[in-house]
Design a protein around this motif. Structure first.
Motif, short mmCIF file in Angstrom:
data_model
loop_
_atom_site.label_atom_id
_atom_site.label_comp_id
_atom_site.label_asym_id
_atom_site.label_seq_id
_atom_site.Cartn_x
_atom_site.Cartn_y
_atom_site.Cartn_z
N UNK A 1 0.87 -1.18 0.00
CA UNK A 1 0.00 0.00 0.00
C UNK A 1 0.91 1.22 0.00
N UNK A 2 0.35 2.40 -0.22
CA UNK A 2 1.17 3.61 -0.22
C UNK A 2 1.79 3.83 1.16
N UNK A 3 1.04 3.56 2.21
CA UNK A 3 1.58 3.73 3.55
C UNK A 3 2.78 2.79 3.75
N UNK A 4 2.61 1.53 3.35
CA UNK A 4 3.74 0.59 3.45
C UNK A 4 4.93 1.10 2.65
N UNK A 5 4.65 1.64 1.49
CA UNK A 5 5.74 2.13 0.63
C UNK A 5 6.56 3.20 1.37
N UNK A 6 5.85 4.11 2.03
CA UNK A 6 6.57 5.16 2.78
C UNK A 6 7.35 4.56 3.94
N UNK B 1 5.94 9.49 11.01
CA UNK B 1 4.72 10.24 11.31
C UNK B 1 4.00 10.74 10.06
N UNK B 2 4.65 10.70 8.92
CA UNK B 2 3.98 11.27 7.73
C UNK B 2 4.02 10.31 6.52
N UNK B 3 3.47 9.09 6.69
CA UNK B 3 3.56 8.13 5.60
C UNK B 3 2.47 8.28 4.54
#
Lengths: 156, 768
Positions: free
Chosen positions: B276-281, B683-685
């Motif tokens: 997911x995009x969060x995982x990517x960050x 804190x900013x994924x």
């Protein structure tokens, strides 16, 4: 829930769960893989498709809301006469495509905006073109070629 | 060396552009195999903890779950550059990315649900998130596999580099000004538009593993996967689907990749993992955060005397290729501008932060930011123009640097002169600053490898050419396309040399079972190395063709021209497809096919890191104009002037795209991008919290290529891909300082930092 809508000019009717997202309907159910999942939170624009003339993020849109509407995806732009739509031709010509993951969304956003401009008989300024694409992120190109290409679409 | 060419040097559309622009290109996310399962990974809740117990029973009982794995279920080797990274963690977790268990299930939803059903008991420990704290004697040992104690005298040191040249004491004595500064560089990430992905299929019948992976180094990756899984590398086939952005992020192999293979081995079905995009960050590698203490000197005429560099890099919990960025950084400190003496030390220090990896520029944006700031400060102390001090010390053609880099061609001075002229630098730099909006202009230059980098035992690339019975050419190259346009350049070279139309050329480059060996996409090397490899193969196939054509036409000639599908010599001509057919069907029956391997003429560095490590070197300068709003603190970048020694322009539109894209990432590094960590947790994924540039943020980029026609490169060209982002942050920081008279020692330069600095400046002025 049963929904009836048009996708890329073709009438479809199907049963969908109320929680199904439009992007999942497009990619997983209809197998139209040209619409890309970039963030699934409405930030990147890679999944942009056109619903009744408006470019929207298909990851932020419930599938049931296309009932009675007309949806276009990138696959719908490929015609029989011209293999590529003018927007796609201009993107290629101007070197606006590198990795290409954002390209479908950028093409669809530009298509929706250019149709609107054509309808209203206006030629947007470069600043307006930039603004129209502000919701579409790209990490490869630095946008200059994308904006050049989009501007070329609007030139008469 | 300059010769007139028909195709090279003229803008050419992307070879596979139609697929990409029509949505038909197949990325990793679009792959669906029969019976394919979806994988998901459970990661630690705490960045630093002991694992007391892992209970997977509820996940295993969930309908649709086909297998669950933890460390105790698998027989694997540690991965990473230093082999200090377990694929699945057992006993302890050391950073917020740590993988504890993985699931394969019939749908993504079930896989994600199963992950939430795994019960892990932790004993939370206090982590170390500051590398300086980690270096202290009483700090806990962070990575149990690290060899810091034995090798470097400190348990938390993962890697060190030392380099020096010249007589330091003599040069210090000559110095009229000495500037010592400490810089802090942030953690930033690639933010590829396609998130990380992999699809694995293991065959229990022959023990072969196929991976559809977006690696940018498939042959190194094949070896890394084999090492992790204790397999024979040749049993692993890597297929690269279309890759949605690389920028260095796909140089290391990461745990999710062998995990996906293990899930396929255990379930006996294909398995796919998509981030997911969060995982990517959270999970994809980052640029190295580091603290650089830089001391530099110059004599009273402004000639540079020495540089002393001390770098502490936050390695994170494990060691990636990123630990080797000092290779590149030491080049900048030892050889960007003429420098009689240099001493360089760096330490990569384990912390409980996530590990950094490689990122376009490979340490060079950090080094260049520190160096170019120091140069400005020395000019200010000497009362010299910032342009003059750079011109006076610039690299030159024929220079052999203290590190042994040999600049056989060098566009450093022309590039600098070009941006000074085009930005109207002299006038801009002396303008009076007043009012709410203050404008400034800043300079930054850079040096980077332009002809590969001899780091592995081979820096080469193989090419196989097939000219079929109908005159169609297939180029099978070891090199990779990650969006940068390498396929297009290769096709252009073949069109130029063999007179074959583009629609008769195919480039095959995605399958390790088919293509010859190549190191991979890194070090701005692909056009250089793969281009030279292709030229070598073309020479061989021309020998074959001309021999047969001479025979058929009963002429003798060693100067054939190839044009429009026809070979010409001695005013006679023959179609190239006819010659290919005669090679095949005529005696002695051969295929019109050749294979060639190109190894660059560069040399390995010795134990002191000295040697001519690249086939050639790229130079660039940027002059950037900014406007600072002193009320809001916002910085507008008004224009970026880029001049770069590219040797020779191959595909202008592709090159321009590399410049604009590189500058965009460089502007983000300077002004907007930062991964904000608190106690090891990001804190900013999301793209909402992590700001990459949008269309409306992007400044105009004015690009002026410098052509130096370097003999080593194809048609005289040099590698170009990384360079455009390297000096951008440095030039922007110098421009901001020019505008408001305040120096920033850290990036990004945010509106908050600007306002704080302006108010401190005001206070100081009031006091004095």
């Amino acid at each position: 829930m049963k929904i009836v809508f048009k996708i890329n000019g073709k009438q479809v009717s199907m049963e969908v769960k109320p929680s199904l997202l439009l992007i999942d309907l497009i990619r997983d159910v209809l197998k139209l893989k040209g619409t890309k999942p970039g963030c699934l939170e409405g930030e990147c624009g890679a999944c942009s498709v056109i619903v009744d003339g408006e470019a929207i993020n298909s990851c932020m849109y419930l599938a049931i809301n296309v009932n009675g509407k007309e949806v276009s995806t990138i696959e719908g732009l490929t015609g029989t006469e011209n293999p590529l739509h003018k927007v796609q031709d201009k993107m290629l010509e101007h070197g606006a495509v590198q990795c290409g993951f954002c390209t479908s969304g950028i093409v669809m956003t530009t298509k929706a905006y250019s149709d609107k401009c054509l309808e209203e008989g206006i030629t947007p300024t470069r600043e307006e073109v930039k603004k129209s694409l502000e919701g579409n992120l790209c990490r490869c190109t630095g946008y200059a070629k994308i904006i050049d290409a989009a501007e070329a679409v609007y030139k008469k | 060396m300059k010769k007139n060419l028909k195709i090279i040097g003229k803008s050419h559309k992307k070879l596979d552009g139609k697929e990409r622009v029509s949505g038909k290109a197949v990325y990793g996310h679009d792959i669906e195999l029969p019976n394919m399962l979806h994988g998901a990974i459970l990661r630690t809740k705490y960045p630093c903890a002991n694992l007391i117990s892992i209970d997977t029973s509820r996940a295993e009982a969930l309908g649709g779950v086909e297998c669950v794995i933890t460390a105790k279920d698998i027989e694997v080797s540690n991965i990473s550059f230093k082999r200090d990274h377990p694929v699945l963690k057992n006993g302890t977790v050391n950073c917020n990315r740590d993988e504890i268990a993985a699931v394969a299930a019939v749908t993504k939803e079930i896989a994600n649900k199963a992950i939430r059903l795994i019960d892990v008991k932790y004993e939370v420990k206090e982590g170390v998130y500051d590398p300086i704290e980690a270096l202290k004697e009483d700090a806990p040992r962070i990575n149990e596999f690290g060899k810091g104690e034995e090798k470097f005298g400190n348990k938390n040191i993962a890697e060190t580099f030392h380099y020096d040249h010249g007589d330091m004491e003599e040069q210090k004595a000559k110095s009229h000004v000495i500037v010592k500064k400490t810089y802090e560089l942030p953690r930033v990430t690639h933010a590829c538009m396609a998130t990380s992905n992999i699809t694995a299929e293991y065959s229990e019948f022959d023990g072969r593993l196929t991976l559809w992976s977006s690696t940018q180094v498939p042959f190194l990756y094949q070896r890394d996967i084999a090492h992790a899984l204790k397999m024979d590398p040749s049993k692993i086939r890597i297929i690269q689907p279309i890759i949605g952005g690389g920028f260095g992020s796909k140089l290391d192999m990461h745990p999710f990749e062998p995990i996906c293979a293990l899930l396929s081995m255990k379930s006996k079905k294909p398995v796919q993992i998509l981030f997911s995009r969060e995982e990517e960050f959270v999970l994809s590698p980052t640029r190295q955060p580091m603290i650089i203490t830089l001391t530099t000197g110059a004599d009273e005429k402004g000639k540079f005397t020495f540089r002393e560099v001390d770098i502490i890099k936050d390695n994170g919990a494990y060691t990636s290729w990123g630990a080797t960025t000092p290779f590149v950084m030491m080049q900048t400190f030892s050889s960007l501008y003429q420098i009689p003496a240099c001493s360089f030390d760096s330490k990569a220090v384990y912390t409980n932060n996530p590990f950094a990896g490689s990122f376009r520029g490979y340490g060079n944006p950090q080094a260049t930011f520190a160096l170019e700031t120091n140069i400005d400060l020395m000019a200010e102390e000497l009362g010299m123009s910032k342009a003059e001090i750079r011109l006076k010390n610039a690299n030159f053609k024929g220079e052999v640097t203290g590190q042994g880099l040999h600049f056989k061609t060098c566009g450093a001075i022309p590039a600098l002169e070009k941006v000074l002229e085009k930005s109207n630098y002299d006038q801009r730099a002396t303008e009076r600053k007043e009012g709410r909006y203050l404008r400034g202009v800043g300079l930054g230059s850079m040096l980077h490898v332009g002809g590969g980098a001899k780091i592995y035992r081979s820096d080469g690339c193989g090419t196989t050419l097939k000219l079929d019975d109908y005159g169609y050419l297939t180029i099978i190259t070891g090199s990779n396309e990650i969006g940068q346009g390498s396929e297009t350049v290769l096709a252009m070279i073949a069109m130029e040399e063999l007179g074959i139309d583009e629609d008769k050329i195919k480039v095959i480059n995605t399958d390790t079972d088919v293509k010859p060996w190549d190191v991979g996409v890194h070090a701005s090397r692909t056009s250089f190395v793969a281009g030279n490899s292709l030229l070598g193969a073309i020479k061989l196939i021309k020998e074959k063709l001309s021999k047969k054509a001479s025979e058929l036409l009963e002429i003798e000639s060693d100067s054939w021209t190839y044009d429009n599908g026809v070979m010409l010599a001695n005013e006679q001509e023959i179609k190239i497809d006819k010659v290919a057919r005669e090679i095949h069907f005529g005696s002695p029956h051969e295929l019109c096919s050749v294979t060639y391997f190109y190894e660059p003429p560069s040399s390995f560095q010795d134990k002191e890191f000295k040697g001519d490590v690249s086939g050639n070197y790229a130079f660039a300068s940027q002059a950037i104009e900014v406007e600072v709003d002193t009320v809001t603190g916002n910085i507008a970048v008004l224009g970026v002037h880029v001049s770069q020694d590219v040797g020779r322009v191959l595909n202008p539109v592709g090159l321009q795209g590399q410049m604009e894209g590189g500058v965009a990432t460089g502007v983000g590094y300077a002004l907007t991008e930062e991964m904000i960590y608190e106690e090891g947790i990001l804190k900013n994924p999301s793209f909402h919290g992590y700001k990459i540039l949008t269309t409306t943020d992007m400044p105009p980029v004015h690009f002026y290529p410098i052509e130096t026609y370097d003999e080593a490169g194809p048609y005289g060209s040099k590698g170009a891909g990384e360079a455009p982002l390297i000096p951008t942050a440095a030039a922007i920081a110098n421009a901001v300082s020019d505008a408001i008279g305040v120096r920033f020692n850290s990036l990004p330069i945010t509106p908050e930092k600007i306002l704080r600095a302006l108010s401190e400046k005001k206070e100081k002025e009031l006091v004095s």
